[in-house]
Design an enzyme around this catalytic site. Sequence first.
Site, PDB file in Angstrom:
ATOM      1  N   ASP A  10      93.115  65.338 -53.060  1.00 39.70           N
ATOM      2  CA  ASP A  10      93.065  66.421 -53.890  1.00 39.70           C
ATOM      3  C   ASP A  10      93.895  66.307 -54.965  1.00 39.70           C
ATOM      4  O   ASP A  10      94.551  66.949 -55.423  1.00 39.70           O
ATOM      5  CB  ASP A  10      93.110  67.868 -53.033  1.00 39.70           C
ATOM      6  CG  ASP A  10      94.811  67.707 -52.707  1.00 39.70           C
ATOM      7  OD1 ASP A  10      95.379  66.660 -52.415  1.00 39.70           O
ATOM      8  OD2 ASP A  10      95.286  68.834 -52.373  1.00 39.70           O
ATOM      9  N   ASP A  15      98.420  62.167 -55.189  1.00 43.54           N
ATOM     10  CA  ASP A  15      97.353  61.636 -54.784  1.00 43.54           C
ATOM     11  C   ASP A  15      96.838  60.508 -55.740  1.00 43.54           C
ATOM     12  O   ASP A  15      96.082  59.584 -55.170  1.00 43.54           O
ATOM     13  CB  ASP A  15      96.296  62.706 -54.804  1.00 43.54           C
ATOM     14  CG  ASP A  15      96.450  63.799 -53.802  1.00 43.54           C
ATOM     15  OD1 ASP A  15      95.968  63.902 -52.737  1.00 43.54           O
ATOM     16  OD2 ASP A  15      97.108  64.669 -54.161  1.00 43.54           O
ATOM     17  N   ASN A  39      95.074  71.061 -54.232  1.00 43.07           N
ATOM     18  CA  ASN A  39      95.791  71.053 -55.621  1.00 43.07           C
ATOM     19  C   ASN A  39      95.292  71.595 -56.895  1.00 43.07           C
ATOM     20  O   ASN A  39      96.007  72.300 -57.694  1.00 43.07           O
ATOM     21  CB  ASN A  39      96.432  69.747 -56.183  1.00 43.07           C
ATOM     22  CG  ASN A  39      97.518  69.171 -54.974  1.00 43.07           C
ATOM     23  OD1 ASN A  39      98.437  69.833 -54.338  1.00 43.07           O
ATOM     24  ND2 ASN A  39      97.410  67.728 -54.782  1.00 43.07           N
ATOM     25  N   THR A 124      94.956  63.202 -47.381  1.00 47.11           N
ATOM     26  CA  THR A 124      96.270  63.528 -48.277  1.00 47.11           C
ATOM     27  C   THR A 124      96.212  65.007 -48.844  1.00 47.11           C
ATOM     28  O   THR A 124      97.130  65.299 -49.580  1.00 47.11           O
ATOM     29  CB  THR A 124      96.511  62.492 -49.421  1.00 47.11           C
ATOM     30  OG1 THR A 124      95.562  62.588 -50.411  1.00 47.11           O
ATOM     31  CG2 THR A 124      96.903  61.420 -48.981  1.00 47.11           C
ATOM     32  N   PHE A 166     101.948  73.180 -47.611  1.00 51.19           N
ATOM     33  CA  PHE A 166     100.792  73.389 -48.379  1.00 51.19           C
ATOM     34  C   PHE A 166      99.354  72.883 -47.775  1.00 51.19           C
ATOM     35  O   PHE A 166      98.508  73.517 -47.684  1.00 51.19           O
ATOM     36  CB  PHE A 166     100.789  72.801 -49.783  1.00 51.19           C
ATOM     37  CG  PHE A 166      99.464  73.072 -50.425  1.00 51.19           C
ATOM     38  CD1 PHE A 166      99.724  74.413 -51.450  1.00 51.19           C
ATOM     39  CD2 PHE A 166      98.669  72.132 -50.858  1.00 51.19           C
ATOM     40  CE1 PHE A 166      98.408  74.599 -52.021  1.00 51.19           C
ATOM     41  CE2 PHE A 166      97.489  72.586 -51.609  1.00 51.19           C
ATOM     42  CZ  PHE A 166      97.531  73.980 -52.262  1.00 51.19           C
ATOM     43  N   ASN A 167      99.380  71.748 -47.590  1.00 57.20           N
ATOM     44  CA  ASN A 167      98.159  71.238 -47.105  1.00 57.20           C
ATOM     45  C   ASN A 167      97.556  71.897 -45.936  1.00 57.20           C
ATOM     46  O   ASN A 167      96.551  71.909 -45.656  1.00 57.20           O
ATOM     47  CB  ASN A 167      98.037  69.515 -46.631  1.00 57.20           C
ATOM     48  CG  ASN A 167      98.172  68.649 -48.153  1.00 57.20           C
ATOM     49  OD1 ASN A 167      97.933  69.325 -49.023  1.00 57.20           O
ATOM     50  ND2 ASN A 167      98.542  67.558 -47.962  1.00 57.20           N
ATOM     51  N   HIS A 240     104.917  62.568 -52.163  1.00 59.56           N
ATOM     52  CA  HIS A 240     104.461  62.754 -50.975  1.00 59.56           C
ATOM     53  C   HIS A 240     103.537  61.850 -50.586  1.00 59.56           C
ATOM     54  O   HIS A 240     103.397  60.926 -49.450  1.00 59.56           O
ATOM     55  CB  HIS A 240     103.773  64.225 -50.580  1.00 59.56           C
ATOM     56  CG  HIS A 240     104.842  65.167 -51.198  1.00 59.56           C
ATOM     57  ND1 HIS A 240     105.964  65.590 -50.574  1.00 59.56           N
ATOM     58  CD2 HIS A 240     104.646  65.999 -52.338  1.00 59.56           C
ATOM     59  CE1 HIS A 240     106.651  66.888 -51.218  1.00 59.56           C
ATOM     60  NE2 HIS A 240     105.764  66.755 -52.417  1.00 59.56           N
ATOM     61  N   ASP A 241     102.355  61.927 -50.987  1.00 53.92           N
ATOM     62  CA  ASP A 241     101.096  61.371 -50.475  1.00 53.92           C
ATOM     63  C   ASP A 241     101.045  59.716 -50.181  1.00 53.92           C
ATOM     64  O   ASP A 241     100.431  59.325 -49.278  1.00 53.92           O
ATOM     65  CB  ASP A 241      99.495  61.613 -51.198  1.00 53.92           C
ATOM     66  CG  ASP A 241      99.377  63.213 -51.103  1.00 53.92           C
ATOM     67  OD1 ASP A 241     100.302  64.015 -50.397  1.00 53.92           O
ATOM     68  OD2 ASP A 241      98.725  63.880 -52.056  1.00 53.92           O
TER      69      ASP A 241
END
Length: 314
Positions: A10, A15, A39, A124, A166-167, A240-241
């Site tokens: 996203d 990402d 996102n 992700t 969040f995800n 993060h991803d």
Amino acid sequence: MPLPVILDCDPGHDDAFTIMLAAAHPAVELLAITTVAGNATIEKTTLNARRICTVAGIEGVPVSAGLGRPLCGTGLVAGNIHGESGLDGPGFGEPTVPLDPRDAVTLIRETLLAHPVPVTLVPTGPLSNVAAFLLAHPALAAERVERIVLMGGYTGRGNRTPAAEFNIAADPEAADIVFSSGLPVTMIGLNVSHQVPATADVLDRLDALGTPLARLCAELLTFFGTTYREVFGLTAPPLHDPLTVAHLVAPGLVTLVRAPVAVELTGTHTRGATVVDLDGVTGRPANADVGIGVDAPAYWDLIIEAVRTLGSAR
């Protein structure tokens, strides 16, 4: 033989780096990119995936749009983190990488059927597309999905709510389906990604590459850093991803433990929380490998090398 991967994402600043690492590293065969709302809206995340592929010279990888809302309820977006476009910071021209006409579930299905060996799914963003695929094609998933390596969740506090990352918060029912699927699942959550902040040294390393792609990446991280300071008070933004792909190409880079993971679906204050039983107090069987640590210098070496590789080819 490179590891065949379908990336479900996203974009989103982090990402974008995941796409680049998956495309650049010789240990990965990036078969397809599917997008999901998270996102930003599905229209924006899909456009952003095409933008990143265009500026990084990633061609021949189909990009397909997936679900624009969660399986249940209304969706979330993270404009306070990723900006209005979902990828604020640098300027982008019109992408030249086309949009595949197939929807995400169809592209995942056809890609699995066409590839000679089982494929790893790397989500992700919210898990809506992956869950929809598992519901529609359970037998195919059991036969042709090697494993699911996802970025999401946490072993402690969240970032969307005090309890939820969040995800997972964006589609808790989808996350529950994934963790309950019986497939091998690896969860790399905020407790790991907060160990890899994009510090000033990282920006200096990107600047030293001297390519247009490296400058664009530095601008992405600069914007990302600004919002993380404003929203969370962090001095540098966690990337993060890409930890998902980094884990695949460098086994051992992320430290994992086996543990039961449950997704809270009904809690008034805890909906979307990943309840990770690290101490075995529930007696439930483990259903996931859970990230707890990372070799941060090795991780950033992979990111910088991916930007260097793609930038030098432009």
